[in-house]
Motif scaffolding. Structure first.
Motif, mmCIF file in Angstrom:
data_model
loop_
_atom_site.group_PDB
_atom_site.id
_atom_site.type_symbol
_atom_site.label_atom_id
_atom_site.label_comp_id
_atom_site.label_asym_id
_atom_site.label_seq_id
_atom_site.Cartn_x
_atom_site.Cartn_y
_atom_site.Cartn_z
ATOM 1 N N VAL A 44 0.862 -1.183 0.000
ATOM 2 C CA VAL A 44 0.000 0.000 0.000
ATOM 3 C C VAL A 44 0.897 1.232 0.000
ATOM 4 O O VAL A 44 1.843 1.325 0.797
ATOM 5 N N ALA A 45 0.602 2.165 -0.915
ATOM 6 C CA ALA A 45 1.449 3.346 -1.066
ATOM 7 C C ALA A 45 0.612 4.557 -1.466
ATOM 8 O O ALA A 45 -0.517 4.420 -1.935
ATOM 9 N N CYS A 46 1.196 5.727 -1.300
ATOM 10 C CA CYS A 46 0.500 6.964 -1.660
ATOM 11 C C CYS A 46 0.546 7.191 -3.169
ATOM 12 O O CYS A 46 1.437 6.717 -3.867
ATOM 13 N N CYS A 47 -0.447 7.944 -3.656
ATOM 14 C CA CYS A 47 -0.598 8.189 -5.095
ATOM 15 C C CYS A 47 0.342 9.290 -5.587
ATOM 16 O O CYS A 47 1.030 9.941 -4.801
ATOM 17 N N ASP A 48 0.328 9.526 -6.883
ATOM 18 C CA ASP A 48 1.181 10.560 -7.475
ATOM 19 C C ASP A 48 0.738 11.970 -7.134
ATOM 20 O O ASP A 48 1.494 12.917 -7.336
ATOM 21 N N SER A 49 -0.464 12.145 -6.606
ATOM 22 C CA SER A 49 -0.897 13.460 -6.139
ATOM 23 C C SER A 49 -0.341 13.768 -4.750
ATOM 24 O O SER A 49 -0.421 14.894 -4.289
ATOM 25 N N GLY A 57 7.144 5.016 -6.952
ATOM 26 C CA GLY A 57 8.430 4.493 -6.498
ATOM 27 C C GLY A 57 8.418 2.981 -6.382
ATOM 28 O O GLY A 57 9.390 2.312 -6.741
ATOM 29 N N HIS A 58 7.305 2.433 -5.914
ATOM 30 C CA HIS A 58 7.177 0.974 -5.813
ATOM 31 C C HIS A 58 7.275 0.345 -7.204
ATOM 32 O O HIS A 58 7.973 -0.659 -7.387
ATOM 33 N N PHE A 59 6.592 0.930 -8.189
ATOM 34 C CA PHE A 59 6.678 0.413 -9.555
ATOM 35 C C PHE A 59 8.123 0.491 -10.070
ATOM 36 O O PHE A 59 8.634 -0.462 -10.656
ATOM 37 N N GLN A 60 8.785 1.599 -9.848
ATOM 38 C CA GLN A 60 10.163 1.751 -10.331
ATOM 39 C C GLN A 60 11.107 0.742 -9.692
ATOM 40 O O GLN A 60 12.031 0.255 -10.338
ATOM 41 N N GLU A 61 10.866 0.407 -8.428
ATOM 42 C CA GLU A 61 11.726 -0.547 -7.720
ATOM 43 C C GLU A 61 11.418 -2.000 -8.062
ATOM 44 O O GLU A 61 12.321 -2.838 -8.053
ATOM 45 N N THR A 62 10.148 -2.314 -8.350
ATOM 46 C CA THR A 62 9.741 -3.714 -8.474
ATOM 47 C C THR A 62 9.269 -4.125 -9.861
ATOM 48 O O THR A 62 9.191 -5.318 -10.138
ATOM 49 N N ALA A 63 8.885 -3.150 -10.692
ATOM 50 C CA ALA A 63 8.267 -3.400 -12.007
ATOM 51 C C ALA A 63 6.894 -4.057 -11.873
ATOM 52 O O ALA A 63 6.389 -4.634 -12.829
ATOM 53 N N HIS A 64 6.259 -3.957 -10.701
ATOM 54 C CA HIS A 64 4.879 -4.418 -10.531
ATOM 55 C C HIS A 64 3.992 -3.382 -11.211
ATOM 56 O O HIS A 64 3.841 -2.261 -10.722
ATOM 57 N N ALA A 65 3.398 -3.742 -12.330
ATOM 58 C CA ALA A 65 2.785 -2.769 -13.229
ATOM 59 C C ALA A 65 1.430 -2.230 -12.801
ATOM 60 O O ALA A 65 1.101 -1.092 -13.109
ATOM 61 N N VAL A 66 0.600 -3.011 -12.102
ATOM 62 C CA VAL A 66 -0.793 -2.595 -11.886
ATOM 63 C C VAL A 66 -1.084 -2.350 -10.406
ATOM 64 O O VAL A 66 -0.801 -3.185 -9.560
#
Length: 86
Positions: A44-49, A57-66
């Motif tokens: 669970v993480a905060c949004c781009d807003s 950041g989670h996507f960039q670190e893990t490549a978990h796309a959705v």
């Protein structure tokens, strides 16, 4: 909304949320605008807003796309790779 190949690759059922808030924001005293949940691992993480953009950041670190909205009453999903709601 249309499905993308990244949605088709998601585990079923959805993962259990690892927390009820953005623990990364909490650790530094930041306040998230809205929350997202990773549909691969349950992070669970905060949004781009939000100021710190932990979901991206989670996507960039893990490549978990959705990710899916983790806000009450919202079920939309976002694919970082395709850059669209899916």
């Amino acid at each position: 909304m249309s499905e993308c190949m990244h949605v088709a690759e998601l585990p079923r059922p959805e993962p259990v949320p690892l927390s009820s808030s953005c623990t990364q924001c909490e650790a530094v005293g930041s306040h998230p605008v809205q929350l997202r949940i990773c549909l691969v691992c349950g992070h669970v993480a905060c949004c781009d807003s939000s100021p710190l953009r932990h979901a991206s950041g989670h996507f960039q670190e893990t490549a978990h796309a959705v990710m899916r909205s983790f806000e009450p009453g919202q079920t939309w999903r976002w694919c970082f790779v395709d850059g669209s709601i899916v």
